[in-house]
Design an enzyme around this catalytic site. Structure first.
Site: not given
Length: 340
Positions: A124, A149, A153
């Site tokens: 991402s 989040y 990643k």
């Protein structure tokens, strides 16, 4: 040749499965259905004429994952299996670390044991944090992400880099920006469970009357209209990039370490209000909204320089924002038809 697609019934995963089948790959899906539904498997078959092999379990269950690798000659993996909501990750950090990292490590243990290579990681643009300048290219320094989040990643990328170096493996990190849209058949699309965390499905549900108003998280950002800016890429274009990246990895006949990194985006940023207006214009519907306080974990602006992917993978985003948003409304109509 069999390709394991984890999270293959999810939003990006299901579109990628379609493109893999269209390119004559055998697909093995593992998905715990925590953010997807079983009817997507049928729809994949309806689109492609082939039904992928499907295992409905959590990747943290190592013994079941081991059985999948025993049963199939797997030559590579595209890993989508992860919790993905920025806001929720701030509220449930341990859940995100456990789910997103333990599942990745379990797959890599199988790769190590069986000496398998060709691993594509669904990463991402959040790994860049709030970049100092735009557009963001692959040489942009990584910063500590604003959200849990994003941290998962970034940690996932580091785990994979160490794995590749230690076991002479071939991996590809695909850092994509904001996927939107639905399959042109209107049989696949984003299917949030509960209240959507991403902008476009919330816009879709508001236009359909499912939600009373869209919450616009902040209008005091240093942008032209005060709302945050992102790079919105059509999901089918994104899916095709995964196939191009997989073919590129598999064509590299080498026992040396390969760590490919690509940004996937359109190269253009659009604000929240621009997306709302584009949706209204493309579909001739109204989207009522209200301005709310900023959401923790969100950054101000992010859009991609994807020249490297065009140069090395012969891939480029080809679908406009308006075209993508038209497919979203057709997907919503399909979902409504399923209720009748």
């Amino acid at each position: 040749m069999a390709i394991l697609v984890t999270g293959g019934l999810g939003y990006i995963g299901s579109h990628t499965v379609v493109e893999l089948i269209n390119n004559n790959f055998e697909v093995i899906i593992v998905d715990d259905l925590s953010n997807s539904e079983k009817f997507i498997l049928h729809n994949i078959e309806e689109i492609t004429g082939k039904r992928p092999i499907f295992y409905p379990f959590d990747l943290k269950r190592k013994e079941l994952l081991n059985q999948v690798f025993d049963a199939h000659d797997i030559e590579g993996c595209i890993n989508f299996a992860a919790f993905k909501a920025v806001g929720e990750s701030q509220e449930k950090p341990i859940d995100y670390y456990e789910n997103n990292l333990f599942s990745l490590i379990n797959i890599l243990q199988e790769f190590k044991t069986r000496k398998i290579s060709n691993f594509i990681f669904s990463s991402s643009c959040t790994v860049y944090g709030q970049a100092d300048k735009m557009p963001i290219d692959e040489n942009t320094p990584l910063k500590m992400p604003e959200s849990v989040y994003g941290k998962t990643k970034q940690m996932g990328e580091e785990i994979l880099k160490d794995f590749a170096q230690s076991y002479k493996s071939k991996i590809c990190l695909l850092r994509y920006f904001n996927p939107i849209g639905a399959h042109p058949s209107a049989l696949l699309g984003e299917l949030p469970i509960g209240v959507p965390n991403n902008l476009v499905p919330y816009v879709m549900q508001t236009a359909a009357g499912i939600r009373e108003k869209l919450s616009v998280w902040g209008n005091d950002y240093p942008t032209e209209d005060g709302t945050a800016i992102r790079d919105y890429i059509y999901v089918v274009d994104l899916a095709k990039a995964h196939v191009a990246a997989l073919k590129s990895l598999m064509n590299k006949e080498t026992e040396e370490t390969v760590i490919d990194v690509y940004n996937l985006g359109t190269g253009k940023g659009s604000s929240v209000l621009e997306v709302v207006q584009a949706f209204e214009s493309a579909n001739e519907v109204a989207v009522p909204y209200q301005i709310c306080n900023r959401r923790e974990g969100d950054i101000t602006i992010a859009y991609a320089n994807a020249d490297k992917a065009e140069r090395e993978l012969n891939w480029k985003s080809a679908t406009s924002l308006e075209e993508s948003l038209k497919t979203v409304w057709e997907w919503q109509k399909y979902l409504e038809s399923r209720k009748n």
